[in-house]
Motif scaffolding. Structure first.
Motif, PDB file in Angstrom:
ATOM      1  N   GLU A 113      33.000  48.883  38.594  1.00 35.74           N
ATOM      2  CA  GLU A 113      32.856  48.721  40.037  1.00 35.74           C
ATOM      3  C   GLU A 113      31.486  49.184  40.488  1.00 35.74           C
ATOM      4  OE1 GLU A 113      37.062  50.588  40.741  1.00 35.74           O
ATOM      5  OE2 GLU A 113      36.621  49.261  42.419  1.00 35.74           O
ATOM      6  N   SER A 132      32.715  43.995  41.716  1.00 33.25           N
ATOM      7  CA  SER A 132      33.346  44.546  40.511  1.00 33.25           C
ATOM      8  C   SER A 132      33.346  43.461  39.447  1.00 33.25           C
ATOM      9  CB  SER A 132      34.796  44.963  40.795  1.00 33.25           C
ATOM     10  OG  SER A 132      34.862  45.899  41.831  1.00 33.25           O
ATOM     11  N   SER A 133      33.292  43.877  38.198  1.00 33.45           N
ATOM     12  CA  SER A 133      33.373  42.902  37.109  1.00 33.45           C
ATOM     13  C   SER A 133      34.362  43.415  36.076  1.00 33.45           C
ATOM     14  CB  SER A 133      32.003  42.652  36.480  1.00 33.45           C
ATOM     15  OG  SER A 133      31.424  43.860  36.040  1.00 33.45           O
ATOM     16  N   LEU A 159      34.452  40.046  41.009  1.00 32.67           N
ATOM     17  CA  LEU A 159      35.211  40.175  42.249  1.00 32.67           C
ATOM     18  C   LEU A 159      34.268  40.621  43.358  1.00 32.67           C
ATOM     19  CD1 LEU A 159      38.274  40.022  43.110  1.00 32.67           C
ATOM     20  CD2 LEU A 159      38.243  42.524  43.007  1.00 32.67           C
ATOM     21  N   GLN A 176      37.334  35.842  43.726  1.00 34.21           N
ATOM     22  CA  GLN A 176      37.242  36.145  42.299  1.00 34.21           C
ATOM     23  C   GLN A 176      36.662  34.942  41.575  1.00 34.21           C
ATOM     24  OE1 GLN A 176      40.678  38.057  40.337  1.00 34.21           O
ATOM     25  NE2 GLN A 176      40.500  36.556  38.686  1.00 34.21           N
ATOM     26  N   LYS A 200      34.124  41.671  47.324  1.00 34.92           N
ATOM     27  CA  LYS A 200      34.952  42.083  48.459  1.00 34.92           C
ATOM     28  C   LYS A 200      34.134  42.054  49.743  1.00 34.92           C
ATOM     29  CE  LYS A 200      37.312  45.415  45.452  1.00 34.92           C
ATOM     30  NZ  LYS A 200      37.590  46.848  45.212  1.00 34.92           N
ATOM     31  N   TYR A 243      35.847  38.291  34.964  1.00 37.99           N
ATOM     32  CA  TYR A 243      35.747  37.826  36.346  1.00 37.99           C
ATOM     33  C   TYR A 243      34.843  38.746  37.138  1.00 37.99           C
ATOM     34  CZ  TYR A 243      39.389  41.259  37.725  1.00 37.99           C
ATOM     35  OH  TYR A 243      40.119  42.403  37.952  1.00 37.99           O
ATOM     36  N   ASN A 283      35.862  33.386  37.958  1.00 37.18           N
ATOM     37  CA  ASN A 283      36.258  33.552  36.559  1.00 37.18           C
ATOM     38  C   ASN A 283      35.228  32.979  35.590  1.00 37.18           C
ATOM     39  OD1 ASN A 283      38.741  34.720  37.299  1.00 37.18           O
ATOM     40  ND2 ASN A 283      39.676  32.704  37.533  1.00 37.18           N
TER      41      ASN A 283
END
Lengths: 109, 114
Positions: A56, A61-62, A74, A19, A76, A72, A21
């Motif tokens: 997503e 993803s934000s 993200l 993540q 994966k 943030y 930020n």
């Protein structure tokens, strides 16, 4: 003044989740953008948030909280090709982008 | 061509010389931008143009000038280069009426002023 803050560098492991930020203080808000920039290349668009909540898009993803001035990104199932800098930018009241310095993400096997 | 092109890819320039960085887009975007990117700093806007025939100053305009004679081209000129203008320069374009109106970037010009 206008300010975008994000960590300078992060390290993560292939296959994991990370993540990144971003906090901001700007004159006006017309959306927050995330860009990816590989070394020696141009930035490319990843995501856009203008309303609170999570957007997503595949492995990425934000999230945005306008009341907290916080977002943030993200990532994966990290892959080695995700090693890059990730730039956070806010569109201000003049519809100009204010950019953070970027977060360099290092992926280790 | 597709997207945005910039020329030259890289350049070494003597201080005091005049230099024009070229930028051309074929997406018919109304807005175009010039940024410089320096290590440890975010992209900083030099000049922008919201539509052909108009230009505006960004965060760091001193020592630079631009023109927008048509939709496709947006050259950046350094009238008399100084070492502090050593940087990577990116041209970008966007369609201001689109949502999101993300910016598309050219490949960049790496400029060294000695």
């Amino acid at each position: 003044g206008q300010n975008i803050d994000q960590p300078t560098e992060m390290t993560a492991t292939e296959g994991a989740i990370v993540q990144i930020n971003c906090t901001y203080q700007t004159s006006g808000f017309n959306g927050l953008f995330w860009y990816q920039q590989h070394a020696g290349e141009a930035p490319t668009f990843l995501s856009y948030n203008v309303l609170d909540g999570l957007e997503e898009k595949g492995r990425f993803s934000s999230f945005l909280s306008r009341s907290k001035g916080y977002s943030y990104l993200l990532l994966k199932e990290l892959q080695m090709k995700d090693s890059a800098s990730y730039l956070c930018a806010v569109m201000d009241s003049n519809y100009q982008l204010i950019w953070g310095a970027g977060t360099k993400l290092i992926i280790k096997p | 061509i597709a997207g945005i092109t910039q020329a030259p890819t890289s350049q070494i320039l003597a201080a005091g010389r005049r230099m024009t960085l070229r930028c051309t887009q074929d997406m018919r975007h109304n807005a175009m931008y010039w940024y410089r990117q320096d290590l440890g700093l975010g992209l900083r806007l030099i000049h922008y143009s919201n539509t052909a025939g108009t230009t505006g100053k960004g965060e760091v305009p001193d020592g630079y000038s631009v023109s927008r004679a048509n939709t496709d081209d947006f050259p950046l000129t350094l009238a008399s280069a100084v070492p502090s203008q050593t940087s990577v320069y990116f041209c970008a374009s966007s369609e201001r009426s689109a949502i999101p109106n993300e910016q598309f970037f050219g490949p960049g010009t790496r400029l060294t002023v000695l």
